[in-house]
Design a protein around this motif. Structure first.
Motif, PDB file in Angstrom:
ATOM      1  N   GLY A   1     -14.039 -24.251   2.729  1.00  0.00           N
ATOM      2  CA  GLY A   1     -12.895 -24.014   1.854  1.00  0.00           C
ATOM      3  C   GLY A   1     -11.702 -24.916   2.133  1.00  0.00           C
ATOM      4  N   LEU A   2     -10.644 -24.680   1.363  1.00  0.00           N
ATOM      5  CA  LEU A   2      -9.395 -25.429   1.520  1.00  0.00           C
ATOM      6  C   LEU A   2      -8.706 -25.027   2.817  1.00  0.00           C
ATOM      7  N   THR A   3      -7.793 -25.869   3.280  1.00  0.00           N
ATOM      8  CA  THR A   3      -7.013 -25.531   4.472  1.00  0.00           C
ATOM      9  C   THR A   3      -6.252 -24.228   4.237  1.00  0.00           C
ATOM     10  N   CYS A   4      -5.648 -24.078   3.038  1.00  0.00           N
ATOM     11  CA  CYS A   4      -4.863 -22.863   2.770  1.00  0.00           C
ATOM     12  C   CYS A   4      -5.732 -21.606   2.739  1.00  0.00           C
ATOM     13  N   ASP A   5      -7.034 -21.753   2.442  1.00  0.00           N
ATOM     14  CA  ASP A   5      -7.942 -20.598   2.449  1.00  0.00           C
ATOM     15  C   ASP A   5      -8.209 -20.099   3.866  1.00  0.00           C
ATOM     16  N   ASN A   6      -7.911 -20.950   4.842  1.00  0.00           N
ATOM     17  CA  ASN A   6      -8.190 -20.620   6.238  1.00  0.00           C
ATOM     18  C   ASN A   6      -6.941 -20.249   7.029  1.00  0.00           C
ATOM     19  N   VAL A   7      -5.803 -20.061   6.320  1.00  0.00           N
ATOM     20  CA  VAL A   7      -4.588 -19.595   6.995  1.00  0.00           C
ATOM     21  C   VAL A   7      -4.601 -18.071   7.030  1.00  0.00           C
ATOM     22  N   LEU A   8      -4.436 -17.513   8.233  1.00  0.00           N
ATOM     23  CA  LEU A   8      -4.398 -16.057   8.405  1.00  0.00           C
ATOM     24  C   LEU A   8      -2.976 -15.524   8.360  1.00  0.00           C
ATOM     25  N   SER A   9      -2.025 -16.336   8.811  1.00  0.00           N
ATOM     26  CA  SER A   9      -0.619 -15.933   8.719  1.00  0.00           C
ATOM     27  C   SER A   9       0.297 -17.145   8.866  1.00  0.00           C
ATOM     28  N   PHE A  10       1.498 -17.007   8.335  1.00  0.00           N
ATOM     29  CA  PHE A  10       2.539 -18.028   8.434  1.00  0.00           C
ATOM     30  C   PHE A  10       3.756 -17.426   9.129  1.00  0.00           C
ATOM     31  N   ASP A  11       4.368 -18.170  10.030  1.00  0.00           N
ATOM     32  CA  ASP A  11       5.706 -17.845  10.508  1.00  0.00           C
ATOM     33  C   ASP A  11       6.654 -18.733   9.716  1.00  0.00           C
TER      34      ASP A  11
ATOM     35  N   ALA B   1      -1.505 -27.997   4.382  1.00  0.00           N
ATOM     36  CA  ALA B   1      -1.921 -26.603   4.165  1.00  0.00           C
ATOM     37  C   ALA B   1      -1.124 -25.941   3.041  1.00  0.00           C
ATOM     38  N   LEU B   2       0.170 -26.224   2.974  1.00  0.00           N
ATOM     39  CA  LEU B   2       1.004 -25.584   1.955  1.00  0.00           C
ATOM     40  C   LEU B   2       0.647 -26.050   0.548  1.00  0.00           C
ATOM     41  N   GLY B   3       0.132 -27.290   0.441  1.00  0.00           N
ATOM     42  CA  GLY B   3      -0.246 -27.811  -0.873  1.00  0.00           C
ATOM     43  C   GLY B   3      -1.697 -27.564  -1.240  1.00  0.00           C
ATOM     44  N   GLY B   4      -2.466 -26.971  -0.344  1.00  0.00           N
ATOM     45  CA  GLY B   4      -3.893 -26.713  -0.587  1.00  0.00           C
ATOM     46  C   GLY B   4      -4.716 -27.159   0.592  1.00  0.00           C
ATOM     47  N   GLY B   5      -4.923 -28.483   0.704  1.00  0.00           N
ATOM     48  CA  GLY B   5      -5.622 -29.024   1.870  1.00  0.00           C
ATOM     49  C   GLY B   5      -7.102 -29.239   1.636  1.00  0.00           C
ATOM     50  N   VAL B   6      -7.476 -30.483   1.277  1.00  0.00           N
ATOM     51  CA  VAL B   6      -8.894 -30.812   1.096  1.00  0.00           C
ATOM     52  C   VAL B   6      -9.306 -31.871   2.115  1.00  0.00           C
ATOM     53  N   GLY B   7     -10.538 -31.762   2.598  1.00  0.00           N
ATOM     54  CA  GLY B   7     -11.015 -32.718   3.590  1.00  0.00           C
ATOM     55  C   GLY B   7     -12.514 -32.598   3.777  1.00  0.00           C
ATOM     56  N   TRP B   8     -12.994 -33.070   4.923  1.00  0.00           N
ATOM     57  CA  TRP B   8     -14.439 -33.187   5.155  1.00  0.00           C
ATOM     58  C   TRP B   8     -15.176 -31.843   5.185  1.00  0.00           C
ATOM     59  N   LEU B   9     -14.475 -30.747   5.387  1.00  0.00           N
ATOM     60  CA  LEU B   9     -15.151 -29.449   5.511  1.00  0.00           C
ATOM     61  C   LEU B   9     -14.919 -28.553   4.295  1.00  0.00           C
ATOM     62  N   VAL B  10     -14.318 -29.110   3.232  1.00  0.00           N
ATOM     63  CA  VAL B  10     -13.867 -28.279   2.103  1.00  0.00           C
ATOM     64  C   VAL B  10     -15.011 -27.541   1.406  1.00  0.00           C
TER      65      VAL B  10
ATOM     66  N   HIS C   1     -11.449 -29.041  19.228  1.00  0.00           N
ATOM     67  CA  HIS C   1     -12.738 -29.676  19.539  1.00  0.00           C
ATOM     68  C   HIS C   1     -13.234 -29.338  20.949  1.00  0.00           C
ATOM     69  N   VAL C   2     -12.313 -29.120  21.857  1.00  0.00           N
ATOM     70  CA  VAL C   2     -12.680 -28.741  23.229  1.00  0.00           C
ATOM     71  C   VAL C   2     -13.579 -27.501  23.220  1.00  0.00           C
ATOM     72  N   PHE C   3     -13.359 -26.628  22.218  1.00  0.00           N
ATOM     73  CA  PHE C   3     -14.126 -25.377  22.116  1.00  0.00           C
ATOM     74  C   PHE C   3     -15.274 -25.479  21.115  1.00  0.00           C
ATOM     75  N   GLY C   4     -15.512 -26.701  20.586  1.00  0.00           N
ATOM     76  CA  GLY C   4     -16.573 -26.865  19.581  1.00  0.00           C
ATOM     77  C   GLY C   4     -16.201 -26.241  18.253  1.00  0.00           C
ATOM     78  N   LEU C   5     -14.905 -26.230  17.946  1.00  0.00           N
ATOM     79  CA  LEU C   5     -14.405 -25.586  16.735  1.00  0.00           C
ATOM     80  C   LEU C   5     -13.562 -26.569  15.922  1.00  0.00           C
ATOM     81  N   ALA C   6     -13.304 -26.224  14.645  1.00  0.00           N
ATOM     82  CA  ALA C   6     -12.460 -27.073  13.795  1.00  0.00           C
ATOM     83  C   ALA C   6     -11.811 -26.245  12.699  1.00  0.00           C
ATOM     84  N   VAL C   7     -10.640 -26.700  12.276  1.00  0.00           N
ATOM     85  CA  VAL C   7      -9.957 -26.141  11.101  1.00  0.00           C
ATOM     86  C   VAL C   7     -10.272 -27.063   9.920  1.00  0.00           C
ATOM     87  N   PRO C   8     -10.706 -26.527   8.782  1.00  0.00           N
ATOM     88  CA  PRO C   8     -10.908 -27.383   7.611  1.00  0.00           C
ATOM     89  C   PRO C   8      -9.568 -27.999   7.199  1.00  0.00           C
ATOM     90  N   ALA C   9      -9.465 -29.318   7.297  1.00  0.00           N
ATOM     91  CA  ALA C   9      -8.198 -29.981   6.991  1.00  0.00           C
ATOM     92  C   ALA C   9      -8.491 -31.281   6.256  1.00  0.00           C
TER      93      ALA C   9
END
Length: 466
Positions: A170-180, A157-166, A137-145
């Motif tokens: 999209g889903l939280t998992c649609d916005n993952v670029l990589s996993f460690d 995120a691993l189960g999908g992820g639905v929330g206010w920005l879906v 939020h400090v940068f005026g940004l958000a992750v759909p969660a």
């Protein structure tokens, strides 16, 4: 205290106690905190958000970083231990804990780094939605969660992820670029679009089946101020309000995500509410909200411009830690008039003023991703029903669980027989298969490759392909 230690010890999957010498060797190589039954912090460490979960692990390994996760996985594999993985500990089914085995606890790993220029945020596996929102939020940004700030970002995120920005992003998992991730063999790996691509596919909706995800790299979006809140009506208006909600959401722009809830006010008055968030231009949002705010005579209208993290905490008070919870959920074939009547009927019979029936509307961007593009298969689902039983006194559990089960049974004729697994407290193997739909076979193949022994089994489990 010694008696307590004897009763609850670290045991392998065959019930054999693991020797203290082995535990001490593990402890010596571990940077974080190893908590055992009898230790002063054990009772606090074994508690999670849902008070209905009462499990006693043999060891809680509170990891300080990836090396600790590797050590915990190797120790568990070598000693044939049952393994639970804890991120935020907010999962209703309590899979973050186990009896007798080891909990790989990531709750201390909350590091977050935001690169505003490239619109990417990296979050460790113990971070919550609130932690992530604070930094983005400090940068005026958000992750759909999700919609509750205490939720762990990992399980969500691993189960999908639905929330206010879906609907917009999209889903939280649609916005993952990589996993460690640390897999069952104790190896740290990266899963992305060009590295371990099969694992990358499976982790976007396949749950905790494939390893311990130590960090997520997310795409972030320009979201700062939103227009949101709730409009509340008396319960005797519930049928007409839900019909209006259905029509309102059918024509809503993708910037709007709206849920309806049959709930009780803080002073115990039955009500029906529409809770919504508009993540676009506020002036435009005012026009979008006008039909909702002028429908009937609301008993409360709390729609207002607010910072996105405020929207994310808007419902937190309704889900406090330490209450008992039991949930049932299903996607609907259609949100028909008959389904509305049945839902209202059962909500009116709720046995606790903390319980609720919630209807969520999806669609939008999330529905335009192909069913087989990620492990999350329920792309065409529009309305999801949640039966949320919540209460304080453990002695009343059976009564409230019975209400949730009866309510869920009553809605079965309207169910599409598909499910959002993050919302389920208990489920059969058939339910899990139905939730993964046509992706289940492929998930079994990925499971066989990365976890052939089903080492990670305390999840909505996908068995390795035979």
């Amino acid at each position: 205290m010694e008696e307590n230690k004897t009763l609850f010890e670290l045991k392998n999957t065959k019930g054999v106690v693991v020797g203290q010498d082995r535990i001490e060797r593990f402890q010596a190589a571990f940077r974080g905190e190893v908590i055992q039954p009898g230790d002063s912090g054990y009772e606090t460490a074994r508690k999670i958000w849902n008070a209905s979960i009462d499990k006693r692990p043999g060891i809680i390994a509170r990891c300080s970083g990836v090396a600790d996760v590797v050590a915990a996985v190797n120790f568990a594999r070598e000693n044939k231990l049952l393994v639970a993985v804890r991120g935020g500990g907010h999962n209703v089914s309590g899979r973050a804990l186990c009896d007798d085995g080891i909990v790989s606890d990531l709750s201390g790993m909350k590091g977050i780094h935001v690169n505003a220029k490239s619109r990417v945020a990296r979050a460790q596996g113990g971070a919550t939605l609130g932690d992530l929102d604070r930094e983005t939020h400090v940068f005026g940004l958000a992750v759909p969660a999700g919609i509750i700030s205490k939720t762990g970002i990992a399980g969500l995120a691993l189960g999908g992820g639905v929330g206010w920005l879906v609907r917009k992003y999209g889903l939280t998992c649609d916005n993952v670029l990589s996993f460690d991730i640390v897999t069952a063999d104790g190896k740290p790996r990266v899963a992305s679009a060009n590295e371990n691509e099969d694992l990358f596919w499976a982790l976007r909706g396949g749950g905790g089946n494939f390893g311990v995800v130590t960090s997520f790299e997310f795409r972030v979006h320009p979201v700062s101020t939103v227009l949101g809140g709730l409009v509340m009506y008396p319960r005797d208006r519930a049928v007409e309000v839900l019909r209006f909600y259905r029509d309102f959401t059918q024509s809503a722009p993708e910037e709007l995500t709206a849920y309806a809830a049959l709930l009780y006010t803080p002073d115990g008055i039955p009500a029906v509410a529409v809770i919504a968030c508009y993540c676009g231009d506020v002036t435009e949002g005012e026009k979008v909200f006008k039909p909702l705010r002028t429908f009937g005579s609301p008993m409360a209208d709390m729609i207002q411009p607010m910072a996105f993290p405020q929207m994310q905490t808007f419902l937190d008070a309704g889900f406090p830690p330490g209450n008992h919870n039991y949930w049932k959920s299903t996607f609907l074939r259609e949100f028909s008039d008959d389904a509305i009547v049945v839902l209202v009927e059962h909500a009116n019979r709720a046995t606790s003023p903390l319980s609720a029936v919630v209807i969520e509307c999806y669609g939008g961007v999330a529905s335009r991703v192909g069913v087989s593009e990620t492990a999350f298969a329920q792309r065409q689902a529009q309305y999801d029903v949640l039966i949320l039983a919540q209460w304080v006194d453990s002695g009343e559990s059976q009564r409230h669980i019975e209400w949730a089960r009866t309510s869920a049974d009553s809605i079965r004729p309207f169910s599409s027989d598909s499910y959002y697994l993050n919302y389920l407290g208990e489920e059969s193997e058939d339910t899990i298969k139905a939730a993964f739909g046509p992706n289940y076979e492929r998930l079994m193949a990925v499971k066989k490759k990365y976890d052939p022994e089903n080492f990670f089994s305390l999840n909505q489990n996908i068995k390795p392909q035979a």
